[in-house]
Design a protein around this motif. Structure first.
Motif, short mmCIF file in Angstrom:
data_model
loop_
_atom_site.label_atom_id
_atom_site.label_comp_id
_atom_site.label_asym_id
_atom_site.label_seq_id
_atom_site.Cartn_x
_atom_site.Cartn_y
_atom_site.Cartn_z
N GLY A 1 0.83 -1.20 0.00
CA GLY A 1 0.00 0.00 0.00
C GLY A 1 0.86 1.25 0.00
O GLY A 1 0.42 2.32 -0.35
N SER A 2 2.11 1.12 0.44
CA SER A 2 3.05 2.24 0.39
C SER A 2 4.37 1.74 -0.18
O SER A 2 5.42 1.97 0.39
CB SER A 2 3.24 2.84 1.78
OG SER A 2 3.69 1.85 2.69
N ASP A 3 4.29 1.02 -1.29
CA ASP A 3 5.48 0.42 -1.89
C ASP A 3 6.40 1.50 -2.43
O ASP A 3 5.96 2.40 -3.15
CB ASP A 3 5.07 -0.51 -3.04
CG ASP A 3 4.29 -1.72 -2.54
OD1 ASP A 3 4.71 -2.30 -1.55
OD2 ASP A 3 3.26 -2.05 -3.16
N PRO A 4 7.69 1.43 -2.09
CA PRO A 4 8.63 2.48 -2.53
C PRO A 4 8.90 2.40 -4.02
O PRO A 4 8.83 1.34 -4.64
CB PRO A 4 9.88 2.16 -1.71
CG PRO A 4 9.80 0.69 -1.44
CD PRO A 4 8.35 0.39 -1.28
N MET A 5 9.24 3.53 -4.59
CA MET A 5 9.62 3.59 -5.99
C MET A 5 11.09 3.21 -6.15
O MET A 5 11.92 3.51 -5.29
CB MET A 5 9.38 4.99 -6.55
CG MET A 5 7.93 5.30 -6.84
SD MET A 5 7.27 4.30 -8.21
CE MET A 5 8.21 4.94 -9.61
N VAL A 6 11.39 2.56 -7.26
CA VAL A 6 12.76 2.14 -7.58
C VAL A 6 13.15 2.77 -8.91
O VAL A 6 12.40 2.71 -9.89
CB VAL A 6 12.85 0.61 -7.69
CG1 VAL A 6 14.26 0.19 -8.10
CG2 VAL A 6 12.46 -0.06 -6.37
N ALA A 7 14.32 3.41 -8.95
CA ALA A 7 14.87 3.93 -10.20
C ALA A 7 15.81 2.89 -10.79
O ALA A 7 16.68 2.37 -10.09
CB ALA A 7 15.61 5.24 -9.95
N ILE A 8 15.62 2.59 -12.06
CA ILE A 8 16.50 1.67 -12.76
C ILE A 8 17.24 2.47 -13.83
O ILE A 8 16.61 3.13 -14.66
CB ILE A 8 15.70 0.52 -13.42
CG1 ILE A 8 14.89 -0.23 -12.36
CG2 ILE A 8 16.64 -0.43 -14.16
CD1 ILE A 8 13.93 -1.26 -12.95
N VAL A 9 18.56 2.46 -13.78
CA VAL A 9 19.36 3.24 -14.72
C VAL A 9 20.09 2.31 -15.67
O VAL A 9 20.73 1.35 -15.25
CB VAL A 9 20.34 4.17 -13.99
CG1 VAL A 9 19.59 5.17 -13.14
CG2 VAL A 9 21.33 3.40 -13.13
N MET A 10 19.97 2.57 -16.96
CA MET A 10 20.57 1.72 -17.99
C MET A 10 21.47 2.56 -18.90
O MET A 10 21.02 3.53 -19.50
CB MET A 10 19.49 1.03 -18.84
CG MET A 10 20.07 0.15 -19.95
SD MET A 10 18.81 -0.45 -21.11
CE MET A 10 17.91 -1.54 -20.03
N ALA A 11 22.73 2.15 -18.98
CA ALA A 11 23.69 2.81 -19.87
C ALA A 11 23.74 2.04 -21.18
O ALA A 11 23.92 0.82 -21.20
CB ALA A 11 25.07 2.85 -19.22
#
Length: 829
Positions: A508-518
């Motif tokens: 219900g309050s799931d954190p956001m994840v940033a995925i970085v791709m080079a």
């Protein structure tokens, strides 16, 4: 997230272990109370009942496969899925009861009359008892066939706690109720079989109640169309269920016909005892079956190959220990007269047990993937070879011949299964050394049997010493493979007892994840990798991509993907020229750090393929660590990788095993010499990002730098499971090289001169110098002093000082082979 495979395996193991212990305790009591011949007859009657369980029409396995597969199918709402599971259960249960009721009267009764009165060598008294027992078995046969449907339902829903509680209750009662009857003086077969059946009925009722609870008590419905679909799969299972038991019980029938009932007991006792040694691989295979059905093909193959390696590693010391102690244990347990003909049977069967244990993994994989037809066809091939060979072997060598033929049959079975999945070479290279150890152990154990008068060719102290040495070698090999798993579980247990700093975020309050791709010239595999990220089971993420001036079709692909998925993909276009791998990731991480609002950051390469639960599993490890470490502590979580070729055909299911890397070596000094954090598997929190940025341009690799920072000022945790395909296509910036003879010779060629060796060393020392320049004031004086000594080590430094810095101050590499080569180079100067 589904229950851990390890927890499910423990449940399954527990459900099988107690009956095994009871077998050891009750067998001598049974033999004393009812006699060897009656015990052999009772074993054959119960085996016959088990064989007629084929009249479940393969529905038990079909139910497990179909129920497990449902979550991976699209278009099912939770309500529809629940009712479909209920329909599968009730349709299979009703069909199983009806068919088995007809078969019990039409087939079981006349065939058992024929076997008892005209096939087996059995006394007149026992023949009459067995005749009367048939009526008892007829009443139970319809219930016995429903057991597979009940167990398949709980297996498919991964309710292994319920499954083993019900199964254990029935098995314990099955063993103890007849014993109680015998202690009361009722030792005839009808009394004994009635008591055993009553025990199994108790287990059946419990399993039915657990199925209703697991499925939510669905409304009973019968569907002909659904039954037809299940029978198409179950038909092949039925063939295996008919042929498999023939191969598993014919040895006892042939022994009974050729040699008599007393020899059946001499064969059955070690056979049952050895087969209980297969509890662990059976438990793991049962836990993995629903996963094989639910996962994608590549993930299922990876899981299967990991299971093969784990089973091979764990079963080798158990097999050697069993071979070593077989004769002595049987002598202590049942007396020397019983042990004399039975020990060689047990020793032979232990060799086959190890082979058969490995076969559980590909067998379950093929059936779960819907290829039950292949396993059935293999059984038919094996049957045609096995039966005549078995008859000849028993005629020639007695019960030892039966055991040897069983070994040949399971070896043939394993070979056919591996050919079907296309991994003969990979598995053979994995198990060859283990097979050699088991074979040597058996050869040494049978040396005393080599002369007519059984004069020992190997005195007992030498026998014990050699078997003990083989066991130690096997344990070392097992530990080498399993130490990271053991370390992971121990670390998790220790972490759970740490004081809580921040509770784990709830649903219900799931954190956001940033995925970085080079990205740089990655058009060949780019779209497949992006698709694997977008199809993650955890949906709260955003993908940031930066192209580093590609000259192929990568920019066009990225433009299209960013338009199609604008809510999940941000394409960074800063106009900067080529920055290289480190510079590209630096820009991406800096952008997320300054502009993003995500709580966690993951790194991605352009040419890999992520498993569907990669984000979910890594995030779970991160949140468990932050619970006690806190969000202000730099935390890095990384995982194993599955090494694959350009077409995603698995080369090795474990990158760490493939390169002999030890993820437990995560202290700062060890990381200065050898990196073990693979960036494309890593997740970091905001605290680590803030501490590590900016990444110096001259570091060896960005992930190495992140590992150094987290080791010095935070926490590194690893997950001993592959979460992605590490694609090797010949153009990787960094790649996976198999650690073996070729790797070692290649390493020697690369550092064939002292100047070349020191050039490589100086690159690592420069990285440490950059680290000191940035963080010297944050390090404790002792650590800073050690890092300075390492950074300033040179060819002019004395040999003693060089060896002291690297090995006494723990700036070493992974494994004794690498460190031996390092020591030689440092000594040469």
């Amino acid at each position: 997230m589904p229950r851990s495979i390890g927890v499910s395996t423990v449940f399954n193991f527990s459900g099988r272990a107690l009956p095994a212990v009871l077998l050891l305790v009750t067998t001598p009591i049974y033999l004393h109370l009812i006699g060897v011949e009656r015990y052999g007859a009772m074993s054959i009657l119960w085996l016959a009942l088990g064989y007629f369980g084929v009249f479940d029409l393969g529905l038990g396995r079909a139910v497990a496969q179909r129920i497990a597969q449902l979550p991976s199918l699209k278009g099912f709402s939770p309500k529809d899925m629940a009712q479909t599971r209920g329909d599968i259960f009730w349709t299979s249960l009703v069909a199983s009861i009806v068919v088995s009721s007809i078969a019990s009267v039409g087939l079981f009764w006349p065939l058992m009359e024929l076997v008892i009165n005209h096939v087996l060598h059995i006394s007149q008294e026992l023949r009459m008892e067995a005749d009367h027992s048939i009526w008892v078995l007829l009443l139970f046969l319809p219930i016995a066939t429903t057991l597979s449907v009940l167990m398949g339902t709980l297996e498919g829903t991964e309710h292994f706690g319920y499954l083993n509680a019900g199964q254990l209750s029935g098995l314990v009662a099955y063993q103890l109720f007849p014993l109680g009857m015998a202690l009361l003086g009722h030792v005839t077969l009808p009394y004994l079989m009635s008591a055993a059946i009553l025990g199994r009925m108790i287990g059946s009722l419990l399993l039915f109640a657990f199925c209703q609870k697991a499925l939510g008590s669905p409304r009973p419905r019968f569907h002909w169309k659904l039954l037809t679909s299940l029978l198409r799969y179950g038909g092949w299972i039925t063939i295996s269920a008919i042929v498999g038991p023939i191969m598993n019980i014919t040895d006892r029938f042939f022994i009974g016909v050729k040699l008599g009932m007393s020899y059946v007991a001499h064969y059955v006792v070690p056979f049952n005892m050895v087969m209980y040694g297969g509890i662990l691989p059976q438990s793991l295979a049962t836990a993995l079956f629903p996963r094989y059905a639910a996962l994608s093909e590549g993930e299922a193959q990876t899981t299967m190959l990991m299971a093969v390696r784990l089973i091979a590693a764990v079963m080798v010391p158990l097999s050697i220990l069993g071979i070593w102690w077989m004769h002595g244990f049987l002598t202590w347990w049942l007396g020397s007269a019983f042990a004399a003909p039975s020990a060689i049977v047990g020793e032979l069967l232990l060799v086959g047990l190890w082979i058969n244990a490995i076969a559980h993994a590909p067998y379950g994989y093929l059936q779960a993937r819907g290829r039950a037809d292949l396993t059935a066809k293999f059984h038919l091939i094996e049957l045609a070879v096995y039966l005549p060979t078995l008859w000849w072997a028993i005629s020639t060598w007695g019960i030892a011949g039966a055991a040897f033929t069983w070994d040949l049959r399971v070896f043939m079975d394993l070979g056919l299964l591996l050919m079907a999945i296309g991994y003969v070479k990979a598995v053979a290279s994995t198990i060859m050394r283990s097979l050699l150890l088991v074979g040597l152990s058996f050869w040494v154990a049978t040396l005393p049997m080599a002369t007519l008068h059984h004069h020992s060719l190997l005195a007992d102290p030498w026998f014990n010493a050699i078997e003990g040495l083989l066991l130690v070698i096997a344990l070392i090999a097992t530990w080498r493979y399993s130490n990271r798993w053991a370390q992971h579980f121990w670390t998790r247990r220790r972490d759970r007892h740490r004081p809580t700093v921040a509770p784990i975020t709830r649903e219900g309050s799931d954190p956001m994840v940033a995925i970085v791709m080079a990205v740089y010239n990655g058009a060949a595999f780019l779209e497949e990798q992006v698709d694997s990220i977008l199809n993650q089971t955890y949906r709260h993420f955003h993908l940031y991509i930066r192209d580093d001036g590609s000259s192929d079709g990568s920019p066009a692909i990225l433009e299209r993907l960013s338009r199609e998925h604008s809510n999940q993909i941000t394409l960074i276009q800063d106009g900067q020229q080529r920055r290289g791998v480190v510079g590209n990731f630096q820009i991406l991480l800096d952008t997320v750090h300054r502009q993003g609002r995500e709580s966690y950051v993951m790194l991605a390469d352009q040419d890999d393929v992520w498993f569907s639960d990669k984000v979910a599993r890594t995030l779970q490890g991160m949140r468990e660590t932050e619970r006690w470490a806190g969000k202000d502590t730099p935390v890095l979580i990384h995982t194993d990788l599955c090494v694959a070729d350009a077409h995603l055909h698995v080369t090795d299911p474990s990158f760490w095993y493939y390169q002999h890397l030890d993820p437990t070596k995560d202290d700062l000094r060890s990381l200065c010499m050898q990196n073990m954090v693979t960036g494309c598997t890593a997740m970091m929190n905001r605290a680590l990002l803030a501490k590590a940025l900016p990444i110096p341009a001259n570091v060896l690799m960005h992930d190495w730098w992140l590992g150094l920072v987290s080791a010095a000022f935070g926490v590194i945790r690893f997950l001993p499971k592959a979460t992605m395909f590490y694609r090797q296509h010949g153009r990787n910036d960094t790649g996976a090289k198999k650690f073996g003879v070729g790797y070692l010779f290649g390493a020697l060629r690369r550092v064939r001169s002292s100047s070349e060796f020191w050039r490589l060393m100086q690159r690592m020392q420069q990285q440490v110098a950059l680290f000191l320049e940035r963080f010297q004031s944050d390090l404790n004086p002792g650590m800073a002093a050690d890092l300075r000594r390492f950074a300033h080590m040179a060819p002019e430094t004395s040999t003693r000082e060089r060896l002291y810095i690297v090995f006494i101050r723990h700036f070493s590499r992974h494994g004794w082979v690498r460190n031996l080569g390092l020591a030689m180079r440092l000594a040469i100067g």
